[in-house]
Design an enzyme around this catalytic site. Structure first.
Site: not given
Length: 207
Positions: A94-95
């Site tokens: 997600v980062c």
């Protein structure tokens, strides 16, 4: 002092995960104890993390040549308008795919609003952060810093235990607008797998 409940969560792998693994991590998150952040809107981020320094992203050779220098928090925020966002870790799914890109793609909007620097920080060493920033082609837009021992995030009480995802102690997913050290806006995700309030669009509307 608290501005948000910090509810822990789930997995960060960019590779496909089994549904059973996801369910296990969700259950693990649901059983976690809620906590509160020490830093809040209106507080002084420098006072909340006294004598703490971060390590600007760099190669190993650059680290050696600088004698492993660090940057005091006060030097990052003093007399500046800063947008800072924290995330669980370099190279996590997600980062990499959602969080950092929102800031990279909107850097011109931040500059137009008078922001001196947009900073990404995670509990990683500065060499990992550097390699990740280069992979994302984001170093020209965002300043990446490593909080190698977690002292910055621990001081702000913005840490979470992600041992269930084999990540150990990590940063919450959060963002803040800081003027001369004073927190003008703070956003903390309920689950570290979410980018609902900590992305660039939210903070742009708070400046």
């Amino acid at each position: 002092m608290a501005s948000a409940l910090l509810k822990k969560a789930t997995s960060f792998s960019s590779s496909s995960s089994s549904s059973s693994c996801m369910r296990s991590l969700s259950l693990y998150a649901a059983l976690r104890i809620r906590s509160y952040a020490k830093v809040a809107t209106g507080s002084d981020i420098v006072s909340a993390a006294p004598n703490v320094s971060l390590q600007k992203a760099r190669t190993w050779d650059e680290g050696v040549s600088s004698k492993f220098s660090t940057t005091p928090i006060k030097d990052i925020f003093k007399d500046k308008k800063v947008v800072i966002f924290g995330l669980p870790g370099a190279y996590t799914g997600v980062c990499s795919s959602k969080h950092v890109p929102t800031y990279k793609e909107n850097i011109d909007k931040f500059k137009a609003k008078g922001i001196d620097s947009v900073i990404c920080v995670a509990i990683n060493d500065p060499y990992t952060m550097n390699a990740w920033a280069e992979k994302l082609q984001a170093k020209d837009a965002i300043d990446f810093y490593g909080d190698f021992d977690g002292s910055f995030h621990k001081s702000l009480e913005l840490v979470t235990d992600l041992s269930g995802a084999l990540l150990g102690t990590r940063s919450e997913r959060w963002s803040a607008y800081v003027v001369d050290g004073k927190v003008k806006a703070l956003n903390v995700e309920e689950a570290p797998s979410d980018v609902k309030v900590s992305g660039a669009d939210t903070i742009l509307g708070q400046i």
